[in-house]
Motif scaffolding. Structure first.
Motif, PDB file in Angstrom:
ATOM      1  N   TYR A  35       0.763  -1.161  -0.033  1.00 46.61           N
ATOM      2  CA  TYR A  35      -0.053  -0.008  -0.154  1.00 46.61           C
ATOM      3  C   TYR A  35       0.868   1.138  -0.005  1.00 46.61           C
ATOM      4  O   TYR A  35       0.366   2.278   0.092  1.00 46.61           O
ATOM      5  CB  TYR A  35      -0.801  -0.063   1.286  1.00 46.61           C
ATOM      6  CG  TYR A  35      -1.994  -1.043   1.274  1.00 46.61           C
ATOM      7  CD1 TYR A  35      -2.422  -1.816   0.222  1.00 46.61           C
ATOM      8  CD2 TYR A  35      -2.642  -1.157   2.429  1.00 46.61           C
ATOM      9  CE1 TYR A  35      -3.452  -2.701   0.247  1.00 46.61           C
ATOM     10  CE2 TYR A  35      -3.610  -2.208   2.545  1.00 46.61           C
ATOM     11  CZ  TYR A  35      -3.965  -3.126   1.555  1.00 46.61           C
ATOM     12  OH  TYR A  35      -4.912  -3.867   1.766  1.00 46.61           O
ATOM     13  N   VAL A  65       3.276   0.727   8.197  1.00 50.46           N
ATOM     14  CA  VAL A  65       2.775   1.556   9.351  1.00 50.46           C
ATOM     15  C   VAL A  65       3.396   0.846  10.564  1.00 50.46           C
ATOM     16  O   VAL A  65       4.136   0.000  10.918  1.00 50.46           O
ATOM     17  CB  VAL A  65       1.295   1.496   9.164  1.00 50.46           C
ATOM     18  CG1 VAL A  65       0.705   2.219   8.312  1.00 50.46           C
ATOM     19  CG2 VAL A  65       0.643   0.107   9.239  1.00 50.46           C
ATOM     20  N   CYS A 124      -2.538   3.111  12.534  1.00 45.88           N
ATOM     21  CA  CYS A 124      -3.455   2.301  11.691  1.00 45.88           C
ATOM     22  C   CYS A 124      -4.994   2.251  12.787  1.00 45.88           C
ATOM     23  O   CYS A 124      -4.751   2.217  13.882  1.00 45.88           O
ATOM     24  CB  CYS A 124      -3.062   0.838  11.699  1.00 45.88           C
ATOM     25  SG  CYS A 124      -4.383  -0.607  11.375  1.00 45.88           S
ATOM     26  N   SER A 125      -6.217   2.523  11.940  1.00 48.72           N
ATOM     27  CA  SER A 125      -7.401   2.604  12.736  1.00 48.72           C
ATOM     28  C   SER A 125      -7.427   1.376  13.828  1.00 48.72           C
ATOM     29  O   SER A 125      -8.322   1.462  14.659  1.00 48.72           O
ATOM     30  CB  SER A 125      -8.298   2.954  11.892  1.00 48.72           C
ATOM     31  OG  SER A 125      -8.800   1.830  10.937  1.00 48.72           O
ATOM     32  N   LEU A 126      -7.216   0.242  13.220  1.00 47.54           N
ATOM     33  CA  LEU A 126      -7.532  -0.929  13.872  1.00 47.54           C
ATOM     34  C   LEU A 126      -6.591  -1.032  15.149  1.00 47.54           C
ATOM     35  O   LEU A 126      -7.224  -1.287  16.340  1.00 47.54           O
ATOM     36  CB  LEU A 126      -6.936  -2.390  12.975  1.00 47.54           C
ATOM     37  CG  LEU A 126      -8.016  -2.744  11.902  1.00 47.54           C
ATOM     38  CD1 LEU A 126      -7.495  -3.711  11.054  1.00 47.54           C
ATOM     39  CD2 LEU A 126      -9.377  -3.140  12.722  1.00 47.54           C
ATOM     40  N   ASN A 151      -2.567  -6.299  12.965  1.00 46.15           N
ATOM     41  CA  ASN A 151      -2.796  -4.931  13.022  1.00 46.15           C
ATOM     42  C   ASN A 151      -3.301  -4.244  14.544  1.00 46.15           C
ATOM     43  O   ASN A 151      -4.471  -4.021  14.724  1.00 46.15           O
ATOM     44  CB  ASN A 151      -3.819  -4.488  12.002  1.00 46.15           C
ATOM     45  CG  ASN A 151      -3.632  -4.980  10.520  1.00 46.15           C
ATOM     46  OD1 ASN A 151      -2.939  -5.834  10.318  1.00 46.15           O
ATOM     47  ND2 ASN A 151      -3.971  -3.916   9.822  1.00 46.15           N
ATOM     48  N   CYS A 182     -10.896  -1.488   9.933  1.00 43.56           N
ATOM     49  CA  CYS A 182      -9.931  -0.609   9.282  1.00 43.56           C
ATOM     50  C   CYS A 182     -11.039   0.496   8.615  1.00 43.56           C
ATOM     51  O   CYS A 182     -11.876   0.117   7.625  1.00 43.56           O
ATOM     52  CB  CYS A 182      -9.497  -1.315   8.211  1.00 43.56           C
ATOM     53  SG  CYS A 182      -8.839  -0.527   6.712  1.00 43.56           S
ATOM     54  N   VAL A 213     -10.492   2.489   6.170  1.00 41.39           N
ATOM     55  CA  VAL A 213     -10.358   2.569   5.042  1.00 41.39           C
ATOM     56  C   VAL A 213     -11.269   1.571   4.165  1.00 41.39           C
ATOM     57  O   VAL A 213     -12.305   1.738   3.280  1.00 41.39           O
ATOM     58  CB  VAL A 213      -9.010   2.377   4.558  1.00 41.39           C
ATOM     59  CG1 VAL A 213      -8.970   2.240   2.888  1.00 41.39           C
ATOM     60  CG2 VAL A 213      -8.128   3.222   5.035  1.00 41.39           C
ATOM     61  N   HIS A 214     -11.149  -0.104   4.659  1.00 42.50           N
ATOM     62  CA  HIS A 214     -11.865  -1.075   3.960  1.00 42.50           C
ATOM     63  C   HIS A 214     -13.352  -1.035   4.420  1.00 42.50           C
ATOM     64  O   HIS A 214     -14.106  -1.392   3.540  1.00 42.50           O
ATOM     65  CB  HIS A 214     -11.140  -2.428   4.209  1.00 42.50           C
ATOM     66  CG  HIS A 214      -9.935  -2.410   3.658  1.00 42.50           C
ATOM     67  ND1 HIS A 214      -8.867  -2.020   4.118  1.00 42.50           N
ATOM     68  CD2 HIS A 214      -9.617  -3.089   2.152  1.00 42.50           C
ATOM     69  CE1 HIS A 214      -7.728  -2.474   3.287  1.00 42.50           C
ATOM     70  NE2 HIS A 214      -8.284  -2.945   1.880  1.00 42.50           N
ATOM     71  N   GLU A 258     -10.734  -7.079   5.393  1.00 43.05           N
ATOM     72  CA  GLU A 258     -11.280  -5.988   6.202  1.00 43.05           C
ATOM     73  C   GLU A 258     -12.221  -5.388   5.717  1.00 43.05           C
ATOM     74  O   GLU A 258     -12.829  -4.295   6.289  1.00 43.05           O
ATOM     75  CB  GLU A 258      -9.759  -4.949   6.239  1.00 43.05           C
ATOM     76  CG  GLU A 258      -8.909  -5.609   6.786  1.00 43.05           C
ATOM     77  CD  GLU A 258      -7.502  -4.791   7.064  1.00 43.05           C
ATOM     78  OE1 GLU A 258      -7.402  -3.587   6.376  1.00 43.05           O
ATOM     79  OE2 GLU A 258      -6.441  -5.091   7.354  1.00 43.05           O
ATOM     80  N   CYS A 273      -5.308   4.712   2.132  1.00 41.85           N
ATOM     81  CA  CYS A 273      -4.926   4.832   3.411  1.00 41.85           C
ATOM     82  C   CYS A 273      -4.017   5.981   3.711  1.00 41.85           C
ATOM     83  O   CYS A 273      -2.845   6.086   3.416  1.00 41.85           O
ATOM     84  CB  CYS A 273      -4.244   3.439   4.066  1.00 41.85           C
ATOM     85  SG  CYS A 273      -3.683   3.609   5.831  1.00 41.85           S
ATOM     86  N   TYR A 313      -2.666   6.699   6.584  1.00 41.93           N
ATOM     87  CA  TYR A 313      -1.342   6.478   7.389  1.00 41.93           C
ATOM     88  C   TYR A 313      -0.359   5.953   6.611  1.00 41.93           C
ATOM     89  O   TYR A 313       0.912   6.312   6.500  1.00 41.93           O
ATOM     90  CB  TYR A 313      -2.009   5.354   8.429  1.00 41.93           C
ATOM     91  CG  TYR A 313      -2.755   5.696   9.589  1.00 41.93           C
ATOM     92  CD1 TYR A 313      -2.525   6.625  10.436  1.00 41.93           C
ATOM     93  CD2 TYR A 313      -4.073   5.098   9.293  1.00 41.93           C
ATOM     94  CE1 TYR A 313      -3.611   6.951  11.350  1.00 41.93           C
ATOM     95  CE2 TYR A 313      -5.136   5.461  10.366  1.00 41.93           C
ATOM     96  CZ  TYR A 313      -4.732   6.376  11.403  1.00 41.93           C
ATOM     97  OH  TYR A 313      -5.535   6.612  12.344  1.00 41.93           O
ATOM     98  N   MET A 314      -0.907   5.069   5.497  1.00 38.80           N
ATOM     99  CA  MET A 314       0.127   4.357   4.713  1.00 38.80           C
ATOM    100  C   MET A 314       0.986   5.369   3.885  1.00 38.80           C
ATOM    101  O   MET A 314       2.155   5.207   3.480  1.00 38.80           O
ATOM    102  CB  MET A 314      -0.280   3.321   3.888  1.00 38.80           C
ATOM    103  CG  MET A 314      -0.823   1.915   4.488  1.00 38.80           C
ATOM    104  SD  MET A 314       0.724   1.039   4.398  1.00 38.80           S
ATOM    105  CE  MET A 314       0.125  -0.304   5.390  1.00 38.80           C
TER     106      MET A 314
HETATM  107 FE1  SF4 Z   1      -4.836   0.258   9.106  1.00 36.01          FE
HETATM  108 FE2  SF4 Z   1      -4.477   1.620   6.871  1.00 36.01          FE
HETATM  109 FE3  SF4 Z   1      -4.402  -1.150   6.790  1.00 36.01          FE
HETATM  110 FE4  SF4 Z   1      -6.731   0.078   7.307  1.00 36.01          FE
HETATM  111  S1  SF4 Z   1      -5.310   0.176   5.397  1.00 36.01           S
HETATM  112  S2  SF4 Z   1      -6.008  -1.621   8.499  1.00 36.01           S
HETATM  113  S3  SF4 Z   1      -6.142   1.803   8.380  1.00 36.01           S
HETATM  114  S4  SF4 Z   1      -2.924   0.292   7.848  1.00 36.01           S
END
Ligand code: SF4
Ligand code: 13P
Length: 315
Positions: A26, A61, A86-88, A114, A172, A174-175, A200, A265, A267-268
């Motif tokens: 990612y 991340v 990461c939101s998780l 995660n 997550c 994003v997903h 996710e 994402c 964060y990524m």
């Molecule tokens: Fe975490 Fe980003 Fe992966 Fe979603 S896409 S699980 S927020 S690192």
């Protein structure tokens, strides 16, 4: 510095300092290009464990870099941007999770990778999206299980295995935001294109997917498939590798449906060429952890890697 100069400096510093760059699918494509290995969480954890370099620069991340440090503590592990969370991982704080665990003393704890090292330290077994289903299937049928922090991945494993794992309520962002309706619309417009999705994603979306798997599993599916077009429900960074490996195939994303621009994402994407350069130059930000935390979090991760080898998931 121009991007070209940054690239040259990164390569020079990498050689000079005997560093290895591990990158997740990612990441921005310019970072993937500079990575010695790109992979999913499982492959990158294994690469980190095997690394003989003095420095690992983890382009991913925070929980991934932390996992690398846990598996290879004598290595200096750097993360270009410490804010790459990461939101998780954020959804599951150790204090709250310890209470939840204490309420279910007869359950074993499986944590999705995660999550923070503190959550791993409270776990019996860690998993990734690349091995979760097989690891769970390998456990005794009557084994009571807490699965944290991803309720979507956990729910998906429950649905395919018939288990009733207790799920932590994390997602997550994003997903989870990807909508089944958008996928159905794309499917109607592109009936020849199978839908591939990361576990996710939310249950409604997974329900309409033709294939569900980790980033690496999705890549394998595309390579082996005779289809020429695919609807992809995951973070956009992986399209770079999908196109690189399959130049003759076409990838349709939820963004193409115009109703969703949520498939990046944040964060990524915090890691950039410039931050990667500065991180190698200054040897920071560095992942630092106490020996006690490393030891406690290592146990369930090593168990995951050992079981994954026994089950033939990795070599
Ligand atoms: Fe975490 Fe980003 Fe992966 Fe979603 S896409 S699980 S927020 S690192
Ligand atoms: P993979 O393990 O499938 O690469 O997914 C990890 C992840 O969640 C990255 O966001």
């Amino acid at each position: 510095m121009t991007d070209n100069e940054l690239r040259q400096e990164i390569l020079r510093l990498k050689n000079e300092k005997n560093a290895v760059i591990l990158g997740h699918y990612y990441q921005r494509h310019e970072i993937q290009d500079l990575s010695d290995y790109i992979g999913d969480s499982l492959a990158l954890a294994q690469k980190a464990q095997e690394a003989t370099a003095d420095i690992i620069v983890f382009c991913g991340v925070h929980f991934m870099a932390e996992t690398a440090k846990i598996l290879n503590p004598q290595c200096k592990v750097l993360l270009p941007d410490m804010e790459a969370s990461c939101s998780l991982a954020e959804s599951c704080k150790a204090e709250d999770f310890a209470k939840f665990k204490a309420e279910h003393p007869d359950h074993m704890v499986i944590s999705y990778v995660n999550c923070s090292a503190e959550i791993k330290a409270l776990s019996d077994l860690v998993c990734t999206s690349g091995n979760a289903e097989k690891l769970v299937r390998s456990l005794p049928e009557n084994q009571k299980i807490i699965f944290a922090p991803d309720r979507n991945l956990g729910g998906y494993i429950n649905s395919v295995t018939g288990r009733q794992m207790l799920l932590w309520n994390g997602v997550c962002t994003v997903h989870d935001a990807m909508q089944a309706e958008s996928v159905l619309q794309l499917k109607a417009d592109n009936p020849d294109a199978p839908v591939i999705a990361h576990p996710e994603c939310n249950p409604a979306l997974l329900e309409v997917a033709d294939f569900v798997g980790s980033t690496k599993a999705m890549l394998n599916f595309i390579k082996a498939s005779s289809s020429k077009r695919f609807i992809v429900a995951t973070e956009t960074g992986i399209l770079y590798e999908m196109k690189r490996e399959n130049p003759d195939k076409e990838f349709i994303t939820l963004r193409d449906n115009k109703s969703c621009a949520c498939d990046d994402c944040a964060y990524m994407k915090l890691n950039t060429l410039e931050k990667l350069y500065k991180c190698l130059r200054d040897e920071q930000p560095e992942i630092l952890m106490s020996d006690e935390m490393i030891e406690a979090a290592k146990r369930p991760i090593v168990r995951m890697l050992d079981m994954s080898k026994q089950l033939g998931i990795i070599k």
